[in-house]
Design an enzyme around this catalytic site. Sequence first.
Site, PDB file in Angstrom:
ATOM      1  N   TYR A  69       0.836  -1.204   0.000  1.00 41.58           N
ATOM      2  CA  TYR A  69       0.000   0.000   0.000  1.00 41.58           C
ATOM      3  C   TYR A  69       0.865   1.244   0.000  1.00 41.58           C
ATOM      4  O   TYR A  69       0.623   2.203  -0.742  1.00 41.58           O
ATOM      5  CB  TYR A  69      -0.917  -0.028   1.225  1.00 41.58           C
ATOM      6  CG  TYR A  69      -1.866   1.145   1.328  1.00 41.58           C
ATOM      7  CD1 TYR A  69      -3.065   1.149   0.607  1.00 41.58           C
ATOM      8  CD2 TYR A  69      -1.588   2.232   2.149  1.00 41.58           C
ATOM      9  CE1 TYR A  69      -3.952   2.213   0.707  1.00 41.58           C
ATOM     10  CE2 TYR A  69      -2.470   3.301   2.248  1.00 41.58           C
ATOM     11  CZ  TYR A  69      -3.643   3.285   1.530  1.00 41.58           C
ATOM     12  OH  TYR A  69      -4.512   4.336   1.621  1.00 41.58           O
ATOM     13  N   LYS A  87       1.059   4.224  -2.975  1.00 40.41           N
ATOM     14  CA  LYS A  87       0.727   5.629  -2.752  1.00 40.41           C
ATOM     15  C   LYS A  87       1.930   6.539  -3.006  1.00 40.41           C
ATOM     16  O   LYS A  87       1.779   7.677  -3.470  1.00 40.41           O
ATOM     17  CB  LYS A  87       0.180   5.822  -1.331  1.00 40.41           C
ATOM     18  CG  LYS A  87      -1.126   5.075  -1.073  1.00 40.41           C
ATOM     19  CD  LYS A  87      -2.208   5.448  -2.095  1.00 40.41           C
ATOM     20  CE  LYS A  87      -3.549   4.795  -1.783  1.00 40.41           C
ATOM     21  NZ  LYS A  87      -4.610   5.195  -2.741  1.00 40.41           N
TER      22      LYS A  87
END
Length: 256
Positions: free
Chosen positions: A158, A162
Amino acid sequence: MSNSTSPDSGVIVTGGASGIGLASAEALAEVGRPVAIWDINAERSATVAADIAQRFGVATVGVGVDLSQVGNIAPALQQTRAALPRIGGLVHAAGISLAVPVEELTEAAWDAVLSVNLKALPFMVQQLRSALVEQPGSAVVGIASINATLGNHMNPAYTASKGGMLSLVRSLADDLARDGIRINSVTPGYILTPMMQPVVDHLEPGHFERPVMLGRMGAPREVAAAVRFLLSDEASYITAAELVVDGGTISSQRTR
């Protein structure tokens, strides 16, 4: 090319059936923008689209789409344009968070997160570009995260997705500017979304509030306000930027 946004041009919101995506769709509908709710849950996307149409009086469409496969983008876009012929914006809020540390990480988990959170965006832009060019003032917003800046050992996939979002937006901005299309990223902090609620319930009270300068978690609508701003004429000279909506978390020296 005029920088004035076509007020009746639609906006595609991925992950639009819940959390920050839903709040963004509602915020846009409040100012009269038609919205397409793209979500992996087709039934939920249709229900949300109908609800927004009823409450705000704008044209909507709900589209069920799994963005982990690039081949699903074209039919979703075809369905969208049949209902909303004029598309002047995209918000990529769809995301997967698989909290798996590197010791337990699998290739399948890594690919699942990166494919939706990051890989989908350039291919959506690629296929939407001609539609966006037709609408003056078109803009794109990618939803990043404070995890792009703050290390998080529990979630390397994750975090990477990002961080990649921030860099990708800057690259796409340089390209899209040739057509007068803007693209920016919004970096939320600790926002109380349906994705976050189980984590909040599992941890001790105050866990997420402690490092936040403002002393509280944010609401999805507070991120949505930033998204709406970046899609509006008020942001007509802003591109390749990161707008942080984190209550002062990244800059905080408070004990985490």
